[in-house]
Write a protein that holds these residues in place. Structure first.
Motif, mmCIF file in Angstrom:
data_model
loop_
_atom_site.group_PDB
_atom_site.id
_atom_site.type_symbol
_atom_site.label_atom_id
_atom_site.label_comp_id
_atom_site.label_asym_id
_atom_site.label_seq_id
_atom_site.Cartn_x
_atom_site.Cartn_y
_atom_site.Cartn_z
ATOM 1 N N ILE A 70 3.961 6.564 1.949
ATOM 2 C CA ILE A 70 3.953 8.034 1.882
ATOM 3 C C ILE A 70 3.674 8.626 3.268
ATOM 4 N N ALA A 127 10.748 14.118 -3.868
ATOM 5 C CA ALA A 127 10.159 15.432 -4.145
ATOM 6 C C ALA A 127 11.206 16.526 -3.944
ATOM 7 N N LEU A 144 5.951 13.841 -10.483
ATOM 8 C CA LEU A 144 5.529 14.894 -9.557
ATOM 9 C C LEU A 144 5.355 16.244 -10.251
ATOM 10 N N GLY A 145 5.033 16.174 -11.540
ATOM 11 C CA GLY A 145 4.821 17.409 -12.285
ATOM 12 C C GLY A 145 6.082 18.225 -12.523
ATOM 13 N N GLY A 186 7.453 8.895 2.983
ATOM 14 C CA GLY A 186 7.939 8.366 1.716
ATOM 15 C C GLY A 186 7.765 9.325 0.550
ATOM 16 N N TYR A 187 8.677 9.261 -0.383
ATOM 17 C CA TYR A 187 8.739 10.070 -1.606
ATOM 18 C C TYR A 187 8.969 11.557 -1.323
ATOM 19 N N LYS A 188 9.179 11.898 -0.045
ATOM 20 C CA LYS A 188 9.542 13.284 0.283
ATOM 21 C C LYS A 188 10.956 13.573 -0.224
ATOM 22 N N ASP A 209 0.204 4.347 0.041
ATOM 23 C CA ASP A 209 -0.199 5.408 0.964
ATOM 24 C C ASP A 209 0.499 5.255 2.316
ATOM 25 N N GLU A 210 0.672 4.011 2.743
ATOM 26 C CA GLU A 210 1.313 3.786 4.036
ATOM 27 C C GLU A 210 2.772 4.201 3.970
ATOM 28 N N ASN A 268 0.839 -1.190 0.000
ATOM 29 C CA ASN A 268 0.000 0.000 0.000
ATOM 30 C C ASN A 268 0.881 1.250 0.000
ATOM 31 N N THR A 271 3.580 4.319 -10.476
ATOM 32 C CA THR A 271 3.284 4.848 -11.812
ATOM 33 C C THR A 271 1.914 5.527 -11.813
ATOM 34 N N GLU A 272 0.968 4.865 -11.148
ATOM 35 C CA GLU A 272 -0.386 5.404 -11.017
ATOM 36 C C GLU A 272 -0.380 6.800 -10.386
ATOM 37 N N TYR A 273 0.482 6.969 -9.394
ATOM 38 C CA TYR A 273 0.588 8.239 -8.676
ATOM 39 C C TYR A 273 1.501 9.239 -9.371
ATOM 40 N N GLY A 274 2.052 8.836 -10.495
ATOM 41 C CA GLY A 274 2.958 9.749 -11.187
ATOM 42 C C GLY A 274 4.285 9.917 -10.479
ATOM 43 N N LEU A 275 4.684 8.894 -9.721
ATOM 44 C CA LEU A 275 5.989 8.933 -9.054
ATOM 45 C C LEU A 275 7.028 8.193 -9.877
#
Lengths: 201, 126, 598
Positions: C136, C145, C266-267, C140-142, C133-134, C131, C256-260
């Motif tokens: 993040i 970013a 992350l745009g 996570g992914y900070k 989200d758990e 998961n 991939t779904e989250y664009g990571l």
């Protein structure tokens, strides 16, 4: 152009030249077994190991295969140091233990003093007099046949099979390869004359 | 959904209750005493009422947990409320209405409900 | 569904616990929770490996952090009723240290966990690895970013260099420097690779990271790709790790779904994709040039370096390879800063190291410790010492490429330099503990048999040399050793190290050379006295039955598989040595300690 120090003397050669080619041009002899000037370098047999260091680096000299090491300015190469000689003799002894009656290996052993050197060396004594033979074959697994078939005739009719001491050179599925055109190149390059060409019916 | 950097914080926020639960980080801890005596007098309903209040207030930093009999079986159902840095307070003979008041005033408002409190302080420290 | 659970049950679903049926436990828990009407209050979460594998299946109950071990399906109704419903933790499922009789309720009080310091494994047992989200939610992914929005590639590399992070795959090359070589190499296409072809016997660090926190590795790779300028990365995963494969594929999908992962991460306009390649089971693929060959679809064979992969790697393009654990450190360094990281560890070795602690030690499992910790602390404080009060003889680190460290050196700090100095290596993290009943000659023979079987056969010193050394060692263990064999092994081993083509051959003699260095007397006993001091080598031991102790109970004779023990009931029994296969069954069944080994 690049300049290396080969056994104490500066030698100039073109960029991307190997230490082996450079040495050959300078008249310095380095033994080879798995090398052929028409084929890609393999660096498997290790008989062409030489000591390489860099004048600008503090790193101690390393044994590198002359056949695939590309020259560079400030490179210092020693082909006759004690370390090189010991390593070279060890490799030849390993080969001799693998195929004791191969003519080319015996000649190489003679040239580099394997038979005339000190006889109290335990490694030599073991490999030449006591060690069991790895395999009943004179094939030294240099891979020249595999490479000539892939790179020159582009038939890919030969390859290595399995790994480690079990490794053998064979055709796919150990059957007569349909791609083999019987050109005999493999037999021609084989240093120990292990491959023979037979007439098919 | 493709995330932007700031979305990471939103997800973190959304997940805060489970993070807090697992990291044991909390502002207040509510312990419902669930011995056989407690259960017999309706502690399950009390526990559910506290959980509902927690959800209603989105109080992610409040832990609701259970423990065994508190020893005063005749005064069950009971609960202990402990705010960070304060001694625990025991409430007895709870009802759902009392739970509502205790949660609003003590847990959220940080003011003990004096007339419902049975005792302050005990042998347990979080 | 309630969003406000009062209790989380973290059930370990690492490979170790799954094979002990932790998935059945999850089913049973959910069944019981449903039956007791607790589904709205209590959540069961599958997590990655918790590390204490010897005592699995493991459940940790939050918020109290109660640690349950060796849980079986039958324990679940009791657990649910007592703990989940009545709030009374179940003592009989808690960990009880062998030296005391008191169960330890919470995880942080257990010695095994107390001395550990978690960076790479900081999410183990706390998140559901499937998961995103758990992950993040735990920060996570900070790091990604930050790297993508606030830092230039050069700054990322400088940060990694300043952190002092070194390769966790074994050799310990500075990671920042490696990245810089690849960044500065000429080439339009660049690649990064995560090496998860963990093949050392007894090592499972990378598997566990992949299973319990796959996003950490993906995030590290995103940061690395940005620093190096790669658009695509590969994870080379050992095919014997099906669970890691499943989880990492799921993680890639979610990221991939989250664009990571993918286009415009992350745009920020940065594109990067990852694909997973399953290895086919060759130890030599852990060597980077072989791994690249295998990725390209060739037989894995090493090639001469230089050129290093940073200059000419995958399909001739600049390529950077790091091991799983190295990638796993990266997000933490970027998120928390190089200064924080370099504050942990020793002068030359920064951060932590994950070890799989196995062998003759009470608490086997996966541990993460700060660099510089003493071996003694790992084995006694974390590992809980040696079972059955036996004496520690040696610790083997670095797998088949490493060496054996004798008990007398237990107080050396665990870092790259100290281990190298005594002839071993940090390696990827295998740590095998050996007690007094381990024969060091046999250990050396075992490791050499492994490298002999895994040698690719390309270069002659590794192929032929390991064969000869193995034969010599085999002869010694059979009592056919000669006086000069020790010198022979030392000389041949040194020559193989110098002349072999790749890391496999360069390090293969290490187990032999270090055991000779530290346990020469054992070799001499085998060769001169034809005795195996640890009583392991079958050719050198004899089983006899003591006339004084034997009661003639006939148990040994009944159990002897070769039927070579004779004797009347209530009379002393005798073993016919000519037919004895030295299996030791008679000794293990004798209740009077009458079977002796010499």
């Amino acid at each position: 152009m690049k300049t290396i120090i080969l056994n104490g003397n500066p030698v100039e050669a073109e960029e991307n030249t190997t230490v082996l080619t450079c040495a050959q041009k300078a008249g310095v002899r380095i033994p080879t077994l798995c090398y052929h000037k028409m084929l890609s370098a393999y660096s498997g047999c290790r008989v062409c190991l030489v000591e390489v260091s860099h004048r600008e680096s503090k790193a101690p000299p390393r044994l590198m295969p002359a056949c695939s090491t590309i020259i560079d300015d400030n490179m210092v190469v020693d082909t006759e140091s004690e370390t090189v000689k010991k390593a070279r003799v060890f490799i030849i002894e390993l080969m001799l233990s693998r195929c004791p009656d191969s003519e080319v290996i015996r000649r190489m052993a003679e040239e580099y003093g394997v038979f005339s050197g000190e006889n109290d060396d335990v490694v030599r004594d073991y490999l030449l007099n006591r060690a069991p033979r790895v395999k009943e074959t004179n094939c030294v697994l240099c891979g020249l046949c595999v490479r000539v078939c892939a790179e020159i005739t582009e038939r890919h009719a030969l390859s290595f099979e399995t790994r480690g001491v079990q490794r053998v050179v064979t055709s796919p599925f150990r059957k007569v390869a349909s791609k083999c055109i019987g050109c005999g190149s493999c037999a021609y390059v084989c240093p120990t004359k292990t491959i023979t060409v037979e007439e098919a019916e | 959904m493709k995330l932007k950097p700031e979305d990471l914080d939103k997800i973190t926020e959304r997940m805060r209750s489970s993070t807090a639960l697992r990291e044991g980080a909390c502002r207040a801890k509510i312990t419902v005493h669930m011995g056989t005596c407690g259960i017999a007098t309706g502690a399950r309903g009390i526990l559910k009422a506290f959980l509902a209040k927690k959800e209603e207030n989105r109080a992610d930093d409040v832990l609701v947990t259970t423990s065994g009999c508190a020893g005063l079986c005749s005064h069950e159902p009971m609960a202990t409320i402990q705010l960070e840095g304060e001694p625990p307070v025991k409430y007895a003979e709870l009802t759902e209405e009392k739970v509502g008041r205790i949660f609003d005033e003590h847990v959220m408002g940080r003011k003990m409900v004096k007339e419902l409190a049975l005792a302050i302080g005990n042998e347990r420290i979080i | 569904m309630a969003s406000q659970y009062r209790m989380n049950l973290m059930v370990c679903t690492g490979t170790g616990c799954v094979s002990n049926k932790s998935l059945n436990i999850i089913d049973a828990l959910n069944r019981e929770i449903e039956a007791n009407g607790l589904a709205e209050e209590v959540q069961v979460i599958p997590t990655g490996c918790n590390g204490f594998c010897a005592n699995g299946p493991i459940i940790v109950v939050h918020p109290e952090e109660i640690f349950y071990q060796l849980v079986s399906e039958e324990d679940i109704p009791l657990l649910v009723e007592e703990h989940l419903l009545k709030g009374r933790p179940v003592q009989k499922l808690m960990y009880t240290p062998p030296e005391t009789k008191n169960p330890v309720p919470t995880m942080s009080e257990i010695g095994f966990f107390k001395k550990q310091m978690l960076i790479v494994l900081s999410n183990r047992g706390i998140i559901d690895p499937e998961n995103i989200d758990e992950y993040i939610a735990r920060g996570g992914y900070k790091g990604a970013a930050k790297a993508l929005t606030e830092m230039t590639p050069e700054q990322i590399i400088e940060e990694i260099k300043a952190s002092g992070l070194r390769g966790r795959g074994g050799a310990g090359f500075p990671t920042g420097k490696k990245w810089e070589f690849c960044r500065n190499a000429k080439g339009d296409e660049k690649y990064i690779i995560c090496n998860c072809d963990e093949g050392d016997p007894g090592a499972f660090m990378d598997r566990s990271v992949m299973e319990s926190d796959p996003h950490e590795v993906l995030e590290g790779m995103v940061i690395g790709a940005r620093a190096i300028g790669a658009k695509h990365g590969f994870i080379y995963l050992r095919d014997e790790y099906p669970l890691a494969l499943e989880r990492v594929l799921k993680a890639i999908d979610q990221a991939t779904e989250y664009g990571l992962l993918g286009e415009d991460i992350l745009g920020t306009g940065f594109d990067f994709t990852i694909s997973v390649n399953r290895g086919a089971g060759a130890f030599v693929c852990g060597e980077e040039t072989s791994l690249i060959g295998s990725l390209e679809g060739m037989v894995p064979e090493p090639r001469t370096r230089p050129p290093y992969p940073a200059v000419s790697g995958y399909k001739g393009s600049p390529t950077n390879i790091n091991n799983v654990e190295t990638w796993g450190n990266v997000p933490h360094i970027i998120a928390r800063g190089a200064k924080w990281f370099s504050g942990i560890g020793t002068e030359t070795s920064k951060g932590t190291k994950v070890f799989s602690l196995v062998g003759k030690v009470n608490n086997t499992g996966l541990v993460e410790v700060p660099m510089g910790i003493k071996l003694r602390e790992i084995i006694y404080d974390i590992g809980g010492g040696i079972p059955d009060n036996k004496k520690l003889k040696a610790v083997q680190t670095g797998g088949p490429s490493g060496g054996c460290i004798p008990a007398s050196l237990l107080d050396i700090p665990v870092d790259y330099e100290s281990l190298k100095e005594i002839g071993s290596i940090m390696g990827s993290g295998g740590m095998i503990v050996m007690d007094e009943e381990t024969c060091m000659v046999e250990v050396a023979r075992y490791f050499l048999s492994f490298t002999l079987g895994e040698s690719c056969g390309k270069c002659s010193p590794c192929r032929e040399g390991t064969y000869h050394m193995h034969t010599i060692l085999e002869n010694i263990t059979k009592g056919k050793g000669r006086e000069e064999d020790i010198e022979l092994l030392e000389k041949m081993g040194t020559l193989i190290k110098q002349t072999a083509l790749c890391g496999l051959g360069n390090t293969a003699p290490n187990p032999v050379l270090t055991t000779i260095k530290h346990f020469r007397d054992e070799y001499e006993a085998h060769i001169r006295d034809k005795k195996c001091p640890a009583k392991v080598c079958k050719a050198l031991i004899t089983y006899t039955i003591s006339k004084e102790k034997c009661t003639g109970c006939t148990l040994c004779a009944k159990n002897c598989p070769s039927k070579v023990i004779t004797g009347e009931r209530k009379a002393v029994h005798v073993i016919d040595q000519s037919g004895c296969i030295k299996c030791g069954i008679c000794k293990s069944v004798c209740r009077f300690d009458a079977v002796e080994v010499e």
